[in-house]
Motif scaffolding. Structure first.
Motif, PDB file in Angstrom:
ATOM      1  N   LYS A 159      45.569  32.946  44.126  1.00  0.00           N
ATOM      2  CA  LYS A 159      46.157  34.261  43.267  1.00  0.00           C
ATOM      3  C   LYS A 159      44.760  35.110  43.356  1.00  0.00           C
ATOM      4  O   LYS A 159      43.727  34.797  43.287  1.00  0.00           O
ATOM      5  CB  LYS A 159      46.170  33.959  41.896  1.00  0.00           C
ATOM      6  CG  LYS A 159      47.521  33.184  41.462  1.00  0.00           C
ATOM      7  CD  LYS A 159      47.583  32.704  40.340  1.00  0.00           C
ATOM      8  CE  LYS A 159      47.796  33.836  39.266  1.00  0.00           C
ATOM      9  NZ  LYS A 159      48.174  33.247  37.937  1.00  0.00           N
ATOM     10  N   GLU A 160      45.148  36.402  43.867  1.00  0.00           N
ATOM     11  CA  GLU A 160      44.233  37.406  43.887  1.00  0.00           C
ATOM     12  C   GLU A 160      44.603  38.769  43.119  1.00  0.00           C
ATOM     13  O   GLU A 160      45.971  38.993  43.340  1.00  0.00           O
ATOM     14  CB  GLU A 160      44.066  37.816  45.572  1.00  0.00           C
ATOM     15  CG  GLU A 160      42.855  38.874  45.665  1.00  0.00           C
ATOM     16  CD  GLU A 160      42.684  39.067  47.242  1.00  0.00           C
ATOM     17  OE1 GLU A 160      42.993  40.295  47.575  1.00  0.00           O
ATOM     18  OE2 GLU A 160      42.050  38.233  47.894  1.00  0.00           O
ATOM     19  N   VAL A 161      43.474  39.236  42.503  1.00  0.00           N
ATOM     20  CA  VAL A 161      44.131  40.348  41.534  1.00  0.00           C
ATOM     21  C   VAL A 161      44.211  41.599  42.424  1.00  0.00           C
ATOM     22  O   VAL A 161      43.581  41.914  43.486  1.00  0.00           O
ATOM     23  CB  VAL A 161      42.963  40.639  40.592  1.00  0.00           C
ATOM     24  CG1 VAL A 161      43.156  41.896  40.087  1.00  0.00           C
ATOM     25  CG2 VAL A 161      42.481  39.595  39.912  1.00  0.00           C
ATOM     26  N   VAL A 168      39.327  45.889  45.020  1.00  0.00           N
ATOM     27  CA  VAL A 168      39.052  46.094  46.322  1.00  0.00           C
ATOM     28  C   VAL A 168      38.758  44.443  46.516  1.00  0.00           C
ATOM     29  O   VAL A 168      37.851  43.927  45.814  1.00  0.00           O
ATOM     30  CB  VAL A 168      37.921  46.739  46.578  1.00  0.00           C
ATOM     31  CG1 VAL A 168      37.522  46.593  48.468  1.00  0.00           C
ATOM     32  CG2 VAL A 168      38.028  48.229  46.582  1.00  0.00           C
ATOM     33  N   ASN A 169      39.617  43.936  47.500  1.00  0.00           N
ATOM     34  CA  ASN A 169      39.502  42.573  47.847  1.00  0.00           C
ATOM     35  C   ASN A 169      39.363  41.514  46.602  1.00  0.00           C
ATOM     36  O   ASN A 169      38.581  40.469  46.654  1.00  0.00           O
ATOM     37  CB  ASN A 169      38.127  42.371  48.644  1.00  0.00           C
ATOM     38  CG  ASN A 169      38.025  43.198  49.931  1.00  0.00           C
ATOM     39  OD1 ASN A 169      39.092  43.112  50.578  1.00  0.00           O
ATOM     40  ND2 ASN A 169      36.906  43.414  50.331  1.00  0.00           N
ATOM     41  N   GLY A 170      40.171  41.938  45.771  1.00  0.00           N
ATOM     42  CA  GLY A 170      40.583  41.293  44.572  1.00  0.00           C
ATOM     43  C   GLY A 170      39.516  41.375  43.238  1.00  0.00           C
ATOM     44  O   GLY A 170      39.407  40.540  42.407  1.00  0.00           O
ATOM     45  N   ARG A 171      38.583  42.423  43.588  1.00  0.00           N
ATOM     46  CA  ARG A 171      37.508  42.466  42.661  1.00  0.00           C
ATOM     47  C   ARG A 171      37.481  43.977  41.889  1.00  0.00           C
ATOM     48  O   ARG A 171      37.556  44.925  42.794  1.00  0.00           O
ATOM     49  CB  ARG A 171      36.102  42.266  43.538  1.00  0.00           C
ATOM     50  CG  ARG A 171      35.017  42.250  42.523  1.00  0.00           C
ATOM     51  CD  ARG A 171      33.605  41.846  43.288  1.00  0.00           C
ATOM     52  NE  ARG A 171      33.480  42.698  43.933  1.00  0.00           N
ATOM     53  CZ  ARG A 171      32.704  43.847  43.992  1.00  0.00           C
ATOM     54  NH1 ARG A 171      31.979  44.031  43.040  1.00  0.00           N
ATOM     55  NH2 ARG A 171      32.269  44.638  45.143  1.00  0.00           N
ATOM     56  N   ALA A 172      37.402  43.957  40.615  1.00  0.00           N
ATOM     57  CA  ALA A 172      37.434  45.129  40.067  1.00  0.00           C
ATOM     58  C   ALA A 172      36.245  46.042  40.538  1.00  0.00           C
ATOM     59  O   ALA A 172      35.223  45.479  40.427  1.00  0.00           O
ATOM     60  CB  ALA A 172      37.489  44.900  38.459  1.00  0.00           C
TER      61      ALA A 172
END
Length: 77
Positions: free
Chosen positions: A10-12, A27-31
């Motif tokens: 799972k990626e945000v 961006v790329n699953g990172r806030a």
């Protein structure tokens, strides 16, 4: 012979502040901005026994919540 293992990750994709509705860039699953995230399961002596509450606040809404506290939060550098 090759054996494969199916991996599910799972990626945000998107974070939205629960209070004001602002979308926090991801961006790329990172806030890419500060986000206050809560995942809390209420205990036995609560009227919400067993319920899990989850929400995210942008930094601005978090700051507004803090100023409403009678006892300030403890902040360590």
């Amino acid at each position: 012979m090759r054996q494969y293992q199916l991996k599910e990750t799972k990626e945000v994709k998107k974070i939205i502040c629960n209070k004001c509705g602002k979308e926090i860039p991801v961006v790329n699953g990172r806030a890419e901005e500060g986000v206050f995230s809560v995942d809390y399961t209420w205990g036995y002596f609560s009227e919400k026994d067993g319920e899990k509450h989850s929400f995210d606040l942008c930094e601005s809404c978090y700051n507004k919540m803090l100023v409403s506290f009678k006892i300030p939060v403890e902040i360590e550098e």
